[in-house]
Design a protein around this motif. Sequence first.
Motif, PDB file in Angstrom:
ATOM      1  N   ILE B  23       0.880  -1.428  -0.380  1.00  0.00           N
ATOM      2  CA  ILE B  23      -0.016  -0.082  -0.164  1.00  0.00           C
ATOM      3  C   ILE B  23       1.023   1.171  -0.106  1.00  0.00           C
ATOM      4  O   ILE B  23       0.950   2.282  -1.268  1.00  0.00           O
ATOM      5  CB  ILE B  23      -0.607   0.125   1.620  1.00  0.00           C
ATOM      6  CG1 ILE B  23      -2.241  -0.790   0.781  1.00  0.00           C
ATOM      7  CG2 ILE B  23      -1.625   1.788   1.251  1.00  0.00           C
ATOM      8  CD1 ILE B  23      -2.828  -1.191   2.482  1.00  0.00           C
ATOM      9  N   CYS B  24       2.079   1.322   0.439  1.00  0.00           N
ATOM     10  CA  CYS B  24       2.389   2.929   0.481  1.00  0.00           C
ATOM     11  C   CYS B  24       3.374   2.803  -0.420  1.00  0.00           C
ATOM     12  O   CYS B  24       3.631   3.744  -0.272  1.00  0.00           O
ATOM     13  CB  CYS B  24       3.651   2.370   2.145  1.00  0.00           C
ATOM     14  SG  CYS B  24       3.194   2.330   3.477  1.00  0.00           S
ATOM     15  N   CYS B  27       1.402   4.128  -2.444  1.00  0.00           N
ATOM     16  CA  CYS B  27       0.820   5.445  -2.161  1.00  0.00           C
ATOM     17  C   CYS B  27       1.670   6.401  -2.598  1.00  0.00           C
ATOM     18  O   CYS B  27       2.005   7.504  -3.319  1.00  0.00           O
ATOM     19  CB  CYS B  27       0.801   5.677  -0.876  1.00  0.00           C
ATOM     20  SG  CYS B  27      -0.373   6.785   0.293  1.00  0.00           S
ATOM     21  N   ARG B  28       2.866   6.478  -1.409  1.00  0.00           N
ATOM     22  CA  ARG B  28       4.452   6.613  -1.227  1.00  0.00           C
ATOM     23  C   ARG B  28       3.799   8.765  -1.044  1.00  0.00           C
ATOM     24  O   ARG B  28       5.172   9.032  -0.947  1.00  0.00           O
ATOM     25  CB  ARG B  28       5.140   7.103  -2.604  1.00  0.00           C
ATOM     26  CG  ARG B  28       5.585   5.456  -3.390  1.00  0.00           C
ATOM     27  CD  ARG B  28       5.560   5.972  -4.675  1.00  0.00           C
ATOM     28  NE  ARG B  28       6.275   4.138  -4.977  1.00  0.00           N
ATOM     29  CZ  ARG B  28       7.737   3.645  -5.430  1.00  0.00           C
ATOM     30  NH1 ARG B  28       7.662   5.043  -6.618  1.00  0.00           N
ATOM     31  NH2 ARG B  28       8.052   3.437  -6.412  1.00  0.00           N
ATOM     32  N   TYR B  29       3.175   9.130   0.178  1.00  0.00           N
ATOM     33  CA  TYR B  29       2.809  10.225   0.387  1.00  0.00           C
ATOM     34  C   TYR B  29       3.913  10.420   1.538  1.00  0.00           C
ATOM     35  O   TYR B  29       3.919  11.583   1.954  1.00  0.00           O
ATOM     36  CB  TYR B  29       1.286  10.416   1.007  1.00  0.00           C
ATOM     37  CG  TYR B  29       0.664  10.586   0.112  1.00  0.00           C
ATOM     38  CD1 TYR B  29       0.797  10.700  -1.749  1.00  0.00           C
ATOM     39  CD2 TYR B  29      -0.687  11.034   0.713  1.00  0.00           C
ATOM     40  CE1 TYR B  29      -0.558  10.414  -2.254  1.00  0.00           C
ATOM     41  CE2 TYR B  29      -1.585  11.622  -0.589  1.00  0.00           C
ATOM     42  CZ  TYR B  29      -1.802  11.366  -2.280  1.00  0.00           C
ATOM     43  OH  TYR B  29      -2.893  11.266  -3.198  1.00  0.00           O
ATOM     44  N   CYS B  30       3.684   9.430   1.806  1.00  0.00           N
ATOM     45  CA  CYS B  30       5.294   9.937   2.881  1.00  0.00           C
ATOM     46  C   CYS B  30       6.838   9.824   3.324  1.00  0.00           C
ATOM     47  O   CYS B  30       7.366   9.704   3.635  1.00  0.00           O
ATOM     48  CB  CYS B  30       4.909   9.110   4.626  1.00  0.00           C
ATOM     49  SG  CYS B  30       2.706   8.902   4.724  1.00  0.00           S
ATOM     50  N   PHE B  37      10.986   5.060   3.932  1.00  0.00           N
ATOM     51  CA  PHE B  37      10.298   4.988   2.477  1.00  0.00           C
ATOM     52  C   PHE B  37      11.209   5.018   1.597  1.00  0.00           C
ATOM     53  O   PHE B  37      10.713   4.275   0.801  1.00  0.00           O
ATOM     54  CB  PHE B  37       9.499   6.493   2.488  1.00  0.00           C
ATOM     55  CG  PHE B  37       8.133   6.281   3.212  1.00  0.00           C
ATOM     56  CD1 PHE B  37       6.529   5.420   3.220  1.00  0.00           C
ATOM     57  CD2 PHE B  37       8.304   6.666   4.895  1.00  0.00           C
ATOM     58  CE1 PHE B  37       5.792   5.264   3.873  1.00  0.00           C
ATOM     59  CE2 PHE B  37       7.769   6.662   5.859  1.00  0.00           C
ATOM     60  CZ  PHE B  37       5.875   5.880   5.618  1.00  0.00           C
ATOM     61  N   CYS B  64       4.016   9.064   9.566  1.00  0.00           N
ATOM     62  CA  CYS B  64       3.522   8.617   8.491  1.00  0.00           C
ATOM     63  C   CYS B  64       2.102   8.150   8.798  1.00  0.00           C
ATOM     64  O   CYS B  64       1.265   7.814   8.837  1.00  0.00           O
ATOM     65  CB  CYS B  64       3.996   7.424   8.214  1.00  0.00           C
ATOM     66  SG  CYS B  64       4.252   6.090   8.986  1.00  0.00           S
ATOM     67  N   ALA B  67       0.132  10.762   9.739  1.00  0.00           N
ATOM     68  CA  ALA B  67      -0.393  11.763   7.533  1.00  0.00           C
ATOM     69  C   ALA B  67      -1.228  10.789   7.066  1.00  0.00           C
ATOM     70  O   ALA B  67      -1.943  11.274   6.018  1.00  0.00           O
ATOM     71  CB  ALA B  67       0.597  11.967   6.842  1.00  0.00           C
ATOM     72  N   CYS B  68      -1.806   9.444   7.104  1.00  0.00           N
ATOM     73  CA  CYS B  68      -2.474   7.723   6.454  1.00  0.00           C
ATOM     74  C   CYS B  68      -3.587   7.676   6.757  1.00  0.00           C
ATOM     75  O   CYS B  68      -4.287   8.247   7.604  1.00  0.00           O
ATOM     76  CB  CYS B  68      -1.917   7.004   7.207  1.00  0.00           C
ATOM     77  SG  CYS B  68      -2.060   5.421   5.625  1.00  0.00           S
ATOM     78  N   GLN B  69      -3.997   8.112   5.121  1.00  0.00           N
ATOM     79  CA  GLN B  69      -5.794   8.649   5.418  1.00  0.00           C
ATOM     80  C   GLN B  69      -6.018   6.793   5.003  1.00  0.00           C
ATOM     81  O   GLN B  69      -6.944   6.245   4.844  1.00  0.00           O
ATOM     82  CB  GLN B  69      -5.704   9.439   3.193  1.00  0.00           C
ATOM     83  CG  GLN B  69      -4.865   8.052   2.032  1.00  0.00           C
ATOM     84  CD  GLN B  69      -3.994   8.663   1.984  1.00  0.00           C
ATOM     85  OE1 GLN B  69      -2.680   9.061   2.611  1.00  0.00           O
ATOM     86  NE2 GLN B  69      -3.793   9.195   0.816  1.00  0.00           N
ATOM     87  N   TYR B  70      -5.083   5.787   5.177  1.00  0.00           N
ATOM     88  CA  TYR B  70      -5.472   4.463   4.917  1.00  0.00           C
ATOM     89  C   TYR B  70      -5.446   4.048   6.610  1.00  0.00           C
ATOM     90  O   TYR B  70      -5.908   2.881   6.584  1.00  0.00           O
ATOM     91  CB  TYR B  70      -4.456   3.719   4.103  1.00  0.00           C
ATOM     92  CG  TYR B  70      -4.755   4.206   2.448  1.00  0.00           C
ATOM     93  CD1 TYR B  70      -5.763   3.833   2.045  1.00  0.00           C
ATOM     94  CD2 TYR B  70      -3.690   4.848   2.578  1.00  0.00           C
ATOM     95  CE1 TYR B  70      -6.154   4.544   0.453  1.00  0.00           C
ATOM     96  CE2 TYR B  70      -3.669   5.505   0.924  1.00  0.00           C
ATOM     97  CZ  TYR B  70      -4.761   4.724   0.574  1.00  0.00           C
ATOM     98  OH  TYR B  70      -5.679   6.023  -1.387  1.00  0.00           O
ATOM     99  N   LEU B  78      -4.950   0.287   7.842  1.00  0.00           N
ATOM    100  CA  LEU B  78      -2.895   0.674   8.341  1.00  0.00           C
ATOM    101  C   LEU B  78      -2.476   0.949   9.424  1.00  0.00           C
ATOM    102  O   LEU B  78      -3.170   2.206   9.406  1.00  0.00           O
ATOM    103  CB  LEU B  78      -2.912   1.289   6.908  1.00  0.00           C
ATOM    104  CG  LEU B  78      -2.275   1.204   6.189  1.00  0.00           C
ATOM    105  CD1 LEU B  78      -0.955   1.364   4.481  1.00  0.00           C
ATOM    106  CD2 LEU B  78      -0.502   2.466   6.440  1.00  0.00           C
TER     107      LEU B  78
HETATM  108  S1  SF4 Z   1       0.108   7.791   3.868  1.00  0.00           S
HETATM  109 FE1  SF4 Z   1      -0.388   5.771   4.845  1.00  0.00          FE
HETATM  110  S2  SF4 Z   1      -0.120   4.594   2.683  1.00  0.00           S
HETATM  111 FE2  SF4 Z   1       0.862   6.337   2.108  1.00  0.00          FE
HETATM  112  S3  SF4 Z   1       2.862   6.451   2.269  1.00  0.00           S
HETATM  113 FE3  SF4 Z   1       1.824   6.963   4.930  1.00  0.00          FE
HETATM  114  S4  SF4 Z   1       2.035   4.847   5.912  1.00  0.00           S
HETATM  115 FE4  SF4 Z   1       2.191   4.172   3.760  1.00  0.00          FE
END
Ligand code: SF4
Lengths: 463, 382
Positions: B23-24, B27-30, B37, B64, B67-70, B78
């Motif tokens: 998932i990360c 996504c890679r937002y973090c 990451f 993270c 910040a995580c939308q999941y 998550l």
């Molecule tokens: S926002 Fe959640 S899924 Fe996306 S990189 Fe960060 S921890 Fe992973």
Amino acid sequence: MAAGKSCDVLVLGGGNAALCAALTAREAGASVIVLEVAPRAVRGGNSRHTRNMRTMHDAPLDVLTGAYPEEEYWQDLLKVTGGQTKENLARIAIRETEGNLPWMKSKGVRFQPPLGGTLHLSRTNAFFLGGGKALMNAYYAAAESAGIEIRYETEVVDLDIRDGVFHSATVEQAGERAMIRASAVVAAAGGFESNLEWLREAWGPTADNFLIRGTPYNRGRVLKLFMERGAETLGDPTQGHCVAIDARSPKFDGGIVTRVDAVSLGIVVNADADRFYDEGEDFWPKRYAIWGRLVAGQPGQIAYSIIDSKSMGRFMPPVFPPVQARTLADLAKALTLDPARLERTVADFNAAVRPGTFDHTIFDDCRTEGLAPAKTHWARAIDTPPFYAYPLRPGITFTYLSVVVDESARVRFGGTHSENVFAAGEIMSGNVLGKGYVAGVGMAIGTTFGRIAGREAARHVRG
Amino acid sequence: MSAAEERKSLPALIEEAQRLLAICNACRYCEGYCAVFPALQRRLAFPEHDVHYLANLCHNCGACHYACQYAPPHPFDLNFPRTLARVREQTYRKYAWPGAFASLYDRNALAVALASFAGIAFMFLLAAFLSDPARLFQAHPDAKGSFYALIPHGTMVAVFGAVSAFVAVAFTVGIARFWPDMGERLADFVRPSTAAEALHDAFTLHWLDGGEDGQGCRHPDEKPSNARRIYHHLTFYGFLLCFAATSTATVYHYVLGWKAPYPFLSLPVVLGVVGGIGLIVGPLGLMALRRRRDPELAAPEQKGMDEGFLALLVATSVTGLALLFLRETAAMGTLLCLHLGAVLALFLTMPYGKFAHAIYRVAALVRFHLERRRPVAFSLPE
Ligand code: SF4
Ligand SMILES: Cc1cc2nc3c(=O)[nH]c(=O)nc-3n(C[C@H](O)[C@H](O)[C@H](O)COP(=O)(O)OP(=O)(O)OC[C@H]3O[C@@H](n4cnc5c(N)ncnc54)[C@H](O)[C@@H]3O)c2cc1C
Ligand code: SF4
């Protein structure tokens, strides 16, 4: 109904545009209440799923490299919208982004240079460290410390707007209704993309098979109330930004990770195991948006991206593992497709592939001949097991239907712009983005017009 | 849920981590928060050894997660930091030497308690056997040579030398197995440039800054704070100073022929006092932060491991300082045995407790800096 409460500026919604408006109005000295229908844990609308903001700059700015001047930005917008944009508003949205950046940082938003997979955006788009949820967390923390009242799980269910003048809003919280009076209102409650009935009205029964990429809370209630109170709208209600995403994604909130980037590397077949469009027409990110519509047009609104082992490792890994099989017939069975039909489709495709030099970073010369529809680039025979498939469905990002605003973000009712009704974000983005999409423009519009709406609402109240 | 139920089996845990990593990676937002990451983004799949590697790059700062939308209540459910914390404990177990001692992680607090008891009892017995038991409880107004009157210097050196050697062997064996499991060559482990970068990261707690601008990590709650970094520095450098105190004392003893106890303004004492204070304030601070930690991020079953180690550090330091200030009183003998017993327990449990994090973290950082220099094995169109 519970006794009323009042404030200077009432903000409807709790996403990026709403918080930008609330913080700006508060800076100008107004008392502010924010109404967010979602619970705290999932606050922030679609904004919590975003990752960047397209930002104009004439010289390197913070994390942004090079220059991205107003004119180039405008041309990019003009191109994707095919002219369905109001130039005066679009240019405001563009110009203000440069100043948005330091303002956002002053509210605790943090940026980062893009790393893997998004380097091509390092000039045009400022990335939020941690993404949109981190951005929203920063805004909410800033709002709390600025003394803005935030009400979660509070839905706007009615609006008293007469002759374009706002008087009060009726809200519902835990089954209780209450009225809130305010001297000005900012509507920033998003579009109607998560209202399944409304989508059905606009798209017909096929909409039942759509997935919603963002929040389940953007049900368009505020937009509808505005329409009922006489606000002028623009944009096609039957249009939405729609992409092809993994069919196994949750109905709502799948966000960015449900993307499937394998399409241009293989073939895409429908439920009849037939191909239906040129998979190699353009680079995938540019085709991303048209495939939503294409899949929506197929029986059952489902399609399958099929590749062989040669293509594995050549695209951003999707979140769900592929369906995998040693033979095409087994793959077809796993996908509940007709095995003979899939074998024939692939055999026809393989026979039509002309020799070429495969290079997925350019428009290469690998194409089919004498096949309808053709595959014009990156066409390689699907012949090396194991075979893989990703099921695809249309995923709605946002809707375009908007209320009409002017340069001060004032909403127009019956030909005149209201004195105390403002709108920001997706609910008015159709003024700038009437069609199409270019990465990071949604946050640019929301931030700019959110700040304008907050400033103008406070000015209206406090003079 | 009991601690045992919370603790998933290794295969189940690795599978869960693989699900989250996928998932990360999509996504890679973090990607800007920490080393985990950029390291995961170099990969398309996550075999078990890479899961251990990535987990040991994480220090559970929580950035993270907030910040995580999941994160829950999202159906993807998550919880990246907690899952990686659980993997880390499995890393320590998996590479523990001798392997049978890995089960000490099941009851780490008990292990620490028993080791302390055994260590202290051992010291008392040693003192009682090697000198007149009555002297254990006598005042020592002249102080000079009093420690060694109870336990001869040679004996102390023999006991602690043996224990230190054991700890060194245990960790060396651990790393010697961990490192090749990741497909790395031992020669690369000691390459000076990357080793220096890894040590720099470790000594400055570089990745505890929460994303390049020094605001700190999300500990104990969502607000960025440098508290954890400061307390960790106090703990670690306190420990180093105490170690330096012992080392200078050894030099005094062997090279200069000066016998302990040393005067209050001597180098070993000053180092020991400053280090000792750090080693009290630091662990207590970390423990307080731990208790205020957002329950969403804590791995409750690791309480014993974390707090057992911290408590032992405090005990070592408190007894050491008490020994220093009361060395001329009748309490000296008792305190000496308590202090040496605590130190003994600390060393004995090091390879089977929280201290292991330092070893595997540094190894993971070395690999991170090695990898940084290598090209990514696959190419993706933009
Ligand atoms: S926002 Fe959640 S899924 Fe996306 S990189 Fe960060 S921890 Fe992973
Ligand atoms: C997966 C995904 C990724 C995206 N990525 C990007 C990106 O990287 N960059 C970019 O620029 N754009 C991106 N977009 C588009 C972007 O999300 C929108 O343009 C932007 O978030 C709109 O902001 P907003 O504040 O107007 O709406 P939202 O953020 O959706 O906020 C609407 C708010 O109104 C609330 N609300 C709705 N109805 C009511 C009611 N009746 N009462 C009270 N509250 C109500 C909602 O709960 C929500 O808080 C993305 C969209 C999606 C779905
Ligand atoms: S908890 Fe902190 S260190 Fe661990 S992966 Fe998340 S951001 Fe990185």
